[in-house]
Design a protein around this motif. Structure first.
Motif, PDB file in Angstrom:
ATOM      1  N   ARG A 277      13.481  10.339   8.380  1.00  0.00           N
ATOM      2  CA  ARG A 277      12.688   8.921   8.959  1.00  0.00           C
ATOM      3  C   ARG A 277      12.317   7.842   8.021  1.00  0.00           C
ATOM      4  N   ILE A 278      11.552   7.059   8.579  1.00  0.00           N
ATOM      5  CA  ILE A 278      11.895   5.734   7.503  1.00  0.00           C
ATOM      6  C   ILE A 278      10.483   5.857   7.874  1.00  0.00           C
ATOM      7  N   ALA A 279       8.898   5.354   7.360  1.00  0.00           N
ATOM      8  CA  ALA A 279       7.603   5.015   7.777  1.00  0.00           C
ATOM      9  C   ALA A 279       6.976   3.133   7.585  1.00  0.00           C
ATOM     10  N   VAL A 280       7.507   2.119   7.753  1.00  0.00           N
ATOM     11  CA  VAL A 280       7.758   0.894   7.233  1.00  0.00           C
ATOM     12  C   VAL A 280       5.834   0.512   7.317  1.00  0.00           C
ATOM     13  N   MET A 281       5.428   0.015   5.827  1.00  0.00           N
ATOM     14  CA  MET A 281       4.433  -0.399   5.880  1.00  0.00           C
ATOM     15  C   MET A 281       4.245  -1.811   5.562  1.00  0.00           C
TER      16      MET A 281
ATOM     17  N   GLY B 194       0.789  -1.114  -0.359  1.00  0.00           N
ATOM     18  CA  GLY B 194      -0.348   0.346  -0.196  1.00  0.00           C
ATOM     19  C   GLY B 194       0.949   1.309  -0.180  1.00  0.00           C
ATOM     20  N   LYS B 195       2.456   1.597  -0.006  1.00  0.00           N
ATOM     21  CA  LYS B 195       3.096   2.203   0.124  1.00  0.00           C
ATOM     22  C   LYS B 195       2.266   3.186  -1.286  1.00  0.00           C
ATOM     23  N   SER B 196       3.280   2.792  -2.648  1.00  0.00           N
ATOM     24  CA  SER B 196       2.454   3.437  -3.627  1.00  0.00           C
ATOM     25  C   SER B 196       0.997   4.192  -3.466  1.00  0.00           C
ATOM     26  N   THR B 197       0.380   2.968  -3.308  1.00  0.00           N
ATOM     27  CA  THR B 197      -1.315   3.556  -3.359  1.00  0.00           C
ATOM     28  C   THR B 197      -1.612   5.193  -2.329  1.00  0.00           C
TER      29      THR B 197
END
Lengths: 327, 389, 178
Positions: B206-210, B43-46
């Protein structure tokens, strides 16, 4: 920063000077209807309107020029089934070899079955031959192979008619020169059918060649190499690499050849005049003669047209659906 | 320049009954470089496309700066996007590709646009390519043009959708630095989507992990690495992945220990402090985790003062700076990063050990109970590995 | 752009192309007589327009499908609305496909015999009819035949060679990419 004026401030200023079309704030949902409506309208006119009207006509006595007559229900379909020009089967058990099987449905099946099969087999073979040629010869042969398809069908038909003409035919002359008695091209029912199938093969095998050739080009070289490394003999390479690679293309060629064989007209009509008798009259020609020649029996013609549409669209679309051409 | 905020954004595809983005809330500060990372289909691209306006959120708000942009067309959001396949317009030369947005959406004169295009091209060192068509360019050059098209607009935000995944490894590393440099220089808020955790670690502020449409953790790269919020993040971030072992708390001679659940091949004695601190009681199922660099290996158990476990060396993978050892212990394989001088042969037995400080523990739901403790000197210097070599 | 029931519409368009033109001509001719067009070039033109449209839709659709979505999206992020993106990015890129479709439709109409056979007579005859008429049952007008054949077959051949890279795609309505 790039050291330039802030673009973002100027970003939305442009709208006013633009053409109306660009300024319009049309939502996507409106837009898709604006785009689709004209086509839908025309398509409705070409598919829904004629179809509904054809069904309506087929349920009436209907003359092409003078118009609607009495409602006859399925009378036209019944007439069609009893019409010996449409289908005729006579069989006397005491003389089992003397049966009669004719009519446009039968002629259609023979014509379509043989011409399309021969075109496919020959087309695949010639496409593979073309594929095996060196890069120098490929374009030249490709053009030669394709040419018959580009000739206007009526011109093809006339050319062949003149070539097999009894008195001036070049083909007869050439056959005699090598000591073969030329056949009576169009005067026996069987030979007439053979002749129109032959001309159809000449004209339309190129389409199969082109389509299958495109398929051959799309098979990655590495798949052949893998098969060779595995020690597969030539027939196995054809069976397990080539054939699966062009299966889709063969299906597409089949669809388009089937479709066209159901609407064949100029070649048959010019070369044999659907004869002798009505022995090369396929459904499309019967349709033409019923409606547009003579009395103009549009009711019966419409019934025949419905049968033809159902047959063509049914067969072609079932193949299309199976091979996933829609995706 | 602006901050970007996602507020409980959800994206459902009604036809397919799929929740692509599930209640994601995220704030990206002005000028910050945030990397959205996760496996493909997470869902990261969405999420990124929702910010760009190419997808409409089913629920929740997206704002850029102080504006709520939910209903706005992409062109009204003033963002620039770099696509995975670069999406250069094949029928325009590089100059027109870069200037396209300015020509369409601003009232700048031809001269002004030209100046800006030149300047952007200079920054990316593609000035001599300006009159070429995209087809004539290499992948790396196309990538630079795509970047140029984004920076020339001086947008509120840059959106990157896996921009480097079509490049070869060497070029990818080079462009990574390049993008980070340009972003820093221009100080434009950026969201960068990638499936490559290494890219995420090196590039992001920062990193957001999905995963599965849900946000798992947001934090600085080292935070996410050293203190993962759950088992998924722990396994996804870091290469080679963290060693994990399902285990159960058992009791032997009155002392608690962890016993590997599947084959019982490993038992790990727990101190009383640990069982107390993490409230472990016999029968609890926990997952043990240890980073490869925290796993220490020696040929004899005497090298360790703490508990050790006998294993067989499966594979030795020399990396130059380190050696990676794959060790089998019962039915599980353990990865250890050791100094290059320690190079056992395949099939030999070796002993591995990891101190309690280095241990990660995850509860039954995968949530983190304990992360490794970096303040301990034992884990920060890992040279002891080759003790008896 | 998502269009509801996209596949069904496509299927329907395709099937209109499959139906034999003569079968469609019967109800259309009835309609032409009702509105007073009857036989003639107007009816012929309208019929051809109707029959070639699905062909063109399918060929052009094939070319548009080949363009990556990201091109249009990129244009929209860069400041285009849907119409501008179509005009400045999509259309220039599918122009060769549109040309190919136009030529294929042209060749179809140029070559068509059976529709013209009924709908045109005498002075309004199209070339295929004129060619056919120059060969009588008992006599052949060789000069007229030769000239007519050349004029008839040259344009399709020249056009086909011009679009030879798109010919297969065109002939198969985009099902095969040449």
């Amino acid at each position: 920063m790039l050291g330039l004026s802030a673009v973002s401030e100027r970003y939305r200023k442009r709208r006013d000077g633009q053409p109306l079309l660009n300024r319009l704030e049309v939502s996507d949902s409106t837009l898709r209807w604006i785009f689709m409506l004209p086509s839908i309208a025309v398509l409705a006119f070409i598919s829904i309107f004629p179809l509904v009207r054809a069904v309506w006509m087929s349920l009436h006595d209907w003359n092409l020029t003078s118009g609607k007559g009495a409602f006859v229900g399925f009378g036209n379909y019944a007439r069609l089934l009893n019409d010996p020009e449409f289908f005729r089967f006579e069989f006397d058990p005491s003389q089992p070899l003397e049966f009669v099987l004719s009519g446009s449905v039968v002629h259609q099946a023979v014509y379509t079955g043989f011409s399309v099969t021969i075109q496919l087999v020959l087309g695949v073979a010639l496409a593979m031959y073309l594929f095996s040629l060196s890069e120098r010869w490929q374009p030249i042969f490709r053009t030669i192979f394709v040419l018959p398809m580009l000739v206007t069908p009526i011109a093809t038909a006339l050319m062949w008619r003149l070539m097999i003409d009894g008195s001036i035919g070049v083909l007869n002359f050439m056959l005699e020169a090598v000591g073969i008695a030329p056949p009576a091209w169009t005067s026996s029912p069987v030979m007439a059918m053979v002749t129109v199938i032959m001309v159809s093969v000449w004209q339309w095998t190129p389409l199969v060649i082109l389509i299958v050739f495109a398929g051959l080009l799309s098979i990655p070289e590495s798949r052949y190499e893998a098969a060779r490394v595995d020690g597969a003999p030539r027939w196995a390479i054809f069976r397990h690499v080539t054939l699966p690679g062009i299966k889709y293309m063969i299906a597409i060629a089949l669809v388009f050849r089937l479709m066209r064989s159901f609407r064949a007209f100029p070649i048959i009509e010019t070369i044999t005049s659907h004869g002798p008798g009505t022995s090369t009259q396929i459904m499309n020609i019967q349709l033409y003669r019923t409606v547009f020649v003579g009395t103009g029996d549009a009711g019966l013609g419409a019934a025949l047209g419905i049968v033809l549409i159902v047959l063509t669209v049914g067969i072609c679309m079932s193949i299309v659906r199976r091979v996933g051409m829609m995706q | 320049m602006a901050q970007i905020a996602l507020n409980h954004v959800t994206k459902e595809y009604s036809g397919a009954d799929i929740v692509a983005v599930d209640d994601v809330s995220l704030e990206i500060d002005d000028g910050e470089f945030l990397v959205l990372v996760g496996p493909s289909g997470c869902g990261k691209s969405t999420t990124l496309r929702t910010v760009a306006g190419l997808e409409t959120a089913t629920e929740g708000d997206v704002s850029i700066g102080s504006t709520r942009v939910n209903g706005l067309e992409p062109r009204d959001r003033d963002v620039a996007m770099v696509f995975q396949n670069y999406a250069l317009y094949p029928h325009m030369n590089v100059r027109h590709n870069i200037g396209f947005g300015l020509r369409l959406a601003t009232d700048m004169s031809k001269g002004e646009i030209e100046d800006r295009v030149e300047e952007a091209a200079g920054l990316l060192e593609i000035t001599d390519l300006l009159d070429q068509k995209p087809k004539a360019l290499s992948g790396g050059q196309q990538q630079r043009v795509a970047l140029g098209r984004a920076i020339v607009r001086e947008p509120q935000a840059f959106l990157f959708d896996e921009p480097l995944s079509n490049l070869d490894a060497r070029l990818r590393k080079q462009m990574r630095t390049e993008i980070a440099r340009i972003q820093e220089q221009l100080d434009v808020t950026s969201i960068y989507v990638t499936h490559d955790q290494e890219e995420a670690m090196t590039m992001g502020d920062r990193i957001a992990v999905m995963n599965d449409g849900k946000l798992q953790q947001v934090g600085r790269p080292n935070e996410v690495y050293n203190d993962p919020a759950n088992r998924f993040v722990a396994g996804f971030i870091g290469s080679p992945s963290m060693n994990m072992l399902e285990s159960e708390v058992a009791e032997s001679d009155g002392n608690a220990e962890l016993q590997s659940a599947e084959d019982g091949a490993l038992t790990y004695a727990l101190s009383a402090e640990m069982t107390d601190e993490y409230a472990l009681t016999p029968g609890d199922r926990v997952t043990i985790g240890a980073r490869p660099e925290d796993v220490r290996v020696a040929v004899s158990p005497d090298a360790f003062d703490s508990q050790s476990h006998e294993t067989t060396v499966d594979v030795v993978e020399p990396l130059g700076s380190d050696n990676l050892l794959y060790l089998s212990l019962g039915e599980t394989t353990w990865t250890a990063r050791v100094p290059p001088s320690f190079e056992p042969s395949t099939g030999e037995s070796a002993y591995l050990s990891f101190p309690p400080e280095a241990l990660h523990l995850f509860d039954e739901r995968g949530e983190t109970l304990k992360s490794r403790d970096l303040t301990d000197p034992l884990t920060t210097s890992r040279v002891t590995a080759a003790g008896t070599d | 752009m998502d269009v509801p029931r996209k596949t069904d519409v496509g299927f329907w368009i395709l099937s209109t192309r499959m139906a034999p033109p003569l079968a469609i001509l019967i109800p259309l001719v009835g309609f032409y007589f009702t509105v007073g067009i009857g036989q003639g070039l107007v009816g012929l033109t309208v019929t051809h327009l109707l029959i070639t449209l699905p062909l063109i839709i399918w060929i052009v659709k094939g070319f548009i499908d080949e363009l990556p979505d990201s091109l249009e999206e990129s244009a929209m992020v860069d400041g285009c609305n849907r119409i501008q993106a179509l005009r400045t990015v999509v259309f220039p890129l599918v122009a060769p496909g549109v040309a190919a479709a136009a030529f294929i439709a042209f060749i179809f109409s140029w070559n068509n015999y059976v529709l013209a056979l009924y709908l045109t007579t005498g002075a309004s005859s199209t070339l295929p009819i004129a060619v056919s008429n120059s060969v009588g049952t008992y006599s052949i007008q060789w000069g007229q035949l030769g000239a007519a054949v050349i004029v008839t077959i040259l344009p399709p051949i020249v056009l086909s060679l011009l679009i030879r890279n798109y010919l297969v795609a065109g002939m198969t309505m985009g099902a095969v990419k040449g």
